[in-house]
Each structure stands twice: as structure tokens, then as C-alpha cells.
Scaffold this active site. Structure first.
Site, PDB file in Angstrom:
ATOM      1  N   THR A   1      47.735  66.937  65.601  1.00 14.10           N
ATOM      2  CA  THR A   1      48.169  68.318  65.339  1.00 14.10           C
ATOM      3  C   THR A   1      48.023  68.744  63.874  1.00 14.10           C
ATOM      4  OG1 THR A   1      50.410  67.609  64.825  1.00 14.10           O
ATOM      5  CG2 THR A   1      49.927  68.085  67.147  1.00 14.10           C
TER       6      THR A   1
ATOM      7  N   ASP B   1      43.219  56.411  53.049  1.00 13.75           N
ATOM      8  CA  ASP B   1      42.374  55.319  53.570  1.00 13.75           C
ATOM      9  C   ASP B   1      41.378  54.844  52.511  1.00 13.75           C
ATOM     10  OD1 ASP B   1      43.711  55.930  55.885  1.00 13.75           O
ATOM     11  OD2 ASP B   1      41.918  56.350  57.071  1.00 13.75           O
TER      12      ASP B   1
ATOM     13  N   ARG C   1      50.306  63.004  58.055  1.00 15.92           N
ATOM     14  CA  ARG C   1      49.904  64.054  59.005  1.00 15.92           C
ATOM     15  C   ARG C   1      49.734  63.436  60.387  1.00 15.92           C
ATOM     16  NH1 ARG C   1      45.009  67.935  57.366  1.00 15.92           N
ATOM     17  NH2 ARG C   1      43.830  66.111  57.966  1.00 15.92           N
TER      18      ARG C   1
ATOM     19  N   ASP D   1      39.422  60.695  53.828  1.00 13.39           N
ATOM     20  CA  ASP D   1      40.876  60.477  53.830  1.00 13.39           C
ATOM     21  C   ASP D   1      41.267  59.738  52.555  1.00 13.39           C
ATOM     22  OD1 ASP D   1      43.404  58.996  54.254  1.00 13.39           O
ATOM     23  OD2 ASP D   1      43.340  60.037  56.179  1.00 13.39           O
TER      24      ASP D   1
HETATM   25  O1  LIG Z   1      47.501  69.759  53.538  1.00 16.62           O
HETATM   26  P1  LIG Z   1      47.668  68.877  54.713  1.00 16.62           P
HETATM   27  O2  LIG Z   1      46.931  69.381  55.931  1.00 16.62           O
HETATM   28  O3  LIG Z   1      49.100  68.576  55.012  1.00 16.62           O
HETATM   29  O4  LIG Z   1      46.907  67.515  54.380  1.00 16.62           O
HETATM   30  C1  LIG Z   1      47.065  66.872  53.162  1.00 16.62           C
HETATM   31  C2  LIG Z   1      47.810  65.579  53.310  1.00 16.62           C
HETATM   32  O5  LIG Z   1      47.007  64.642  54.043  1.00 16.62           O
HETATM   33  C3  LIG Z   1      46.873  63.439  53.292  1.00 16.62           C
HETATM   34  O6  LIG Z   1      47.861  62.521  53.596  1.00 16.62           O
HETATM   35  P2  LIG Z   1      47.857  61.720  55.001  1.00 16.62           P
HETATM   36  O7  LIG Z   1      48.681  62.444  56.010  1.00 16.62           O
HETATM   37  O8  LIG Z   1      46.457  61.384  55.384  1.00 16.62           O
HETATM   38  O9  LIG Z   1      48.646  60.411  54.649  1.00 16.62           O
HETATM   39  P3  LIG Z   1      48.176  59.177  53.751  1.00 16.62           P
HETATM   40  O10 LIG Z   1      48.242  59.634  52.335  1.00 16.62           O
HETATM   41  O11 LIG Z   1      49.162  58.118  54.074  1.00 16.62           O
HETATM   42  O12 LIG Z   1      46.780  58.787  54.165  1.00 16.62           O
HETATM   43  C4  LIG Z   1      46.978  63.934  51.866  1.00 16.62           C
HETATM   44  O13 LIG Z   1      47.249  62.920  50.958  1.00 16.62           O
HETATM   45  C5  LIG Z   1      48.052  64.981  51.953  1.00 16.62           C
HETATM   46  O14 LIG Z   1      49.361  64.461  51.848  1.00 16.62           O
HETATM   47  O1  LIG Z   2      40.316  65.986  53.837  1.00 16.90           O
HETATM   48  C1  LIG Z   2      41.474  65.539  53.902  1.00 16.90           C
HETATM   49  C2  LIG Z   2      42.525  66.253  54.498  1.00 16.90           C
HETATM   50  C3  LIG Z   2      43.764  65.705  54.526  1.00 16.90           C
HETATM   51  N1  LIG Z   2      43.966  64.484  53.987  1.00 16.90           N
HETATM   52  C4  LIG Z   2      42.966  63.785  53.412  1.00 16.90           C
HETATM   53  O2  LIG Z   2      43.182  62.669  52.921  1.00 16.90           O
HETATM   54  N2  LIG Z   2      41.741  64.331  53.384  1.00 16.90           N
HETATM   55 MG   LIG Z   3      45.523  59.857  54.957  1.00 17.31          MG
END
Ligand SMILES: O=P(O)(O)OC[C@H]1O[C@H](OP(=O)(O)OP(=O)(O)O)[C@H](O)[C@@H]1O
Ligand SMILES: O=c1cc[nH]c(=O)[nH]1
Ligand SMILES: [Mg+2]
Length: 216
Positions: free
Chosen positions: A109, A204, A105, A201
Site C-alpha cells: 500500500t 536495502d 512502508r 531502495d
Molecule cells: O515517502 P514515502 O512513500 O513514505 O517513502 C519514503 C520512505 O521509504 C523508505 O523507507 P522504507 O520504508 O523502505 O524503510 P527502510 O528505510 O527500512 O528500507 C525511505 O527511507 C523513506 O523512509
Molecule cells: O524510491 C524509493 C521510494 C521509497 N523508498 C526508497 O528507499 N526508495
Molecule cells: Mg526501504
């Protein structure tokens, strides 16, 4: 509109693992362990009622008609956070094939930014389990589903740990042929589009910060 099928896995053991994941004092190793345990429960429930095929075997005593999964689902972890689910899901369905989608993400945005796609060309007739612990706005899951539907998938299960109502609604409105298996539907999203109460997150908390290349 016919409502999307959703299964909330509300079991005391699932709730205990989810509490560990939500707890800010849980370290990365503890978070990964709880996610793995919870994935086992989610996949187990997601496959209840899956069609079986007969298998002829012999026990040490007699011939016997046993069974196996008729159609093992393609497992698709959404990187990074979904990586913490794939090993356990694969242990539950050892004959499954695995595809990969990578999405991050945009922190400003909240729009999904895809960076990896490794999927079979044709998914006609193949059930698919998308593994991602978090369904927040739904943008990342919708992008993944679009990739799958473009490859003729008609039977998609989103296997998630925590969902926001906004993400559930986005899936529902998409009209994609999907259902949701999830441990909890939380209250909502904060101003940064994080799920509340949520667990932070999920990428993370398993792996540490996400680094981007200098080109990004
Ligand atoms: O429903 P959304 O608003 O799209 O958010 C959800 C997404 O956000 C997180 O990934 P992130 O973008 O943090 O990537 P990561 O897994 O590498 O931390 C999570 O694992 C989803 O893929
Ligand atoms: O709460 C949230 C939303 C998006 N992605 C995450 O990992 N946590
Ligand atoms: Mg993430």
C-alpha cells in the site's frame, strides 16, 4: 498558501556523490560512503544562515570573540535508511542530541508503518533536522513531522537526498512548519511508488533486505 522553503543543493560534488548512489553497480559500501559524503554537504548547506552565539576565547595571542551554533538542531534519522546519514550529520554538529523514528512502508500500500519512536517530550524552541534520504509519497516524512509537531516543534528541516514531486507537494500541503533541503527533485514515482529515476531502495542498498518479525 505560502510556498514551503526548499533548498536544492546543486553542487558538482553533490551531483557526483548522487550519481554514485544512483548507479546500480555501486555496492553497499560505496553507497554508504557516497551517502555519508553527501550528508555532509546537505547539512552544511542546511545550516548556512543558522543563528550564532558569541563565545569568548583566547587565541595564543589575544582574547577573541568567536561563535558557535546558537541552537544545535535535534537530529532525527528515520530508520533504516536515515541511519546512513546520522553519523556524518552528528560529526558536523557534535553537540547535537539525537532522536530516532523507525518507519517501514507497507510494500503493497506504500502506507507508513511506524515501529519506533524515541523523541524528547517537548521540542518548543528547538530546531529539528529529519534525516531520510528518500521523500517519495511523503507518507513517512509526514508521519515523522506529526510526531514532532505534537511535541511543539515549530522549526523542522527535512534533509533528503532525492525527492519526488508528489512528496514535496505533500509536505507543502501539510502546512507543517518545515523546509526541505535536498540534492535532487526527480521526475516522479513508478507504480510501486519508487522514485524515478531515483536510486532504488535506500535501506536495502545500505544494509541489504529488511527482515520483519514472524508476527508481522
Ligand atoms: O515517502 P514515502 O512513500 O513514505 O517513502 C519514503 C520512505 O521509504 C523508505 O523507507 P522504507 O520504508 O523502505 O524503510 P527502510 O528505510 O527500512 O528500507 C525511505 O527511507 C523513506 O523512509
Ligand atoms: O524510491 C524509493 C521510494 C521509497 N523508498 C526508497 O528507499 N526508495
Ligand atoms: Mg526501504
Amino acid at each position: 498558501m505560502i510556498g514551503m522553503e526548499r533548498l536544492i543543493v546543486d553542487h558538482p560534488l553533490a551531483a557526483a556523490r548522487l550519481t554514485t548512489m544512483r548507479d546500480e553497480t555501486t555496492d553497499n559500501a560505496g553507497f554508504r560512503a557516497a551517502l555519508s559524503d553527501l550528508t555532509q554537504m546537505l547539512v552544511y548547506e542546511a545550516l548556512a544562515g543558522a543563528p550564532k552565539a558569541d563565545v569568548q576565547i583566547k587565541t595564543p595571542l589575544t582574547p577573541f570573540t568567536g561563535s558557535r551554533l546558537a541552537k544545535p538542531p535535534l537530529l532525527v534519522p528515520v530508520l533504516r535508511a536515515g541511519l546512513g546519514m546520522v553519523e556524518q550529520a552528528h560529526a558536523m554538529v557534535p553537540e547535537a542530541q539525537v532522536g530516532f523514528v523507525g518507519i517501514a512502508r507497507d510494500e503493497r500500500t506504500a502506507q507508513p508503518v511506524p515501529y519506533l519512536e524515541s523523541l524528547p517530550d517537548d521540542l518548543s524552541g528547538h530546531p529539528v533536522f529529519v534525516l531520510d534520504p528518500m521523500l517519495a509519497t511523503g507518507g513517512s516524512m509526514l508521519h515523522t513531522m506529526e510526531l514532532l509537531v505534537a511535541r511543539n516543534a515549530t522549526d523542522i528541516t527535512a534533509v533528503c537526498v532525492v525527492a519526488a514531486p508528489q512528496g514535496v507537494e505533500a509536505l507543502e500541503r501539510s502546512g507543517h512548519p518545515c523546509r526541505l533541503v535536498v540534492a535532487a527533485i526527480d521526475e516522479g514515482l513508478d507504480e510501486a511508488n519508487y522514485i524515478v529515476p531515483g536510486l532504488g531502495d535506500a535501506g536495502d542498498r545500505q544494509f541489504g533486505p529488511r527482515w520483519t518479525s514472524a508476527a508481522d
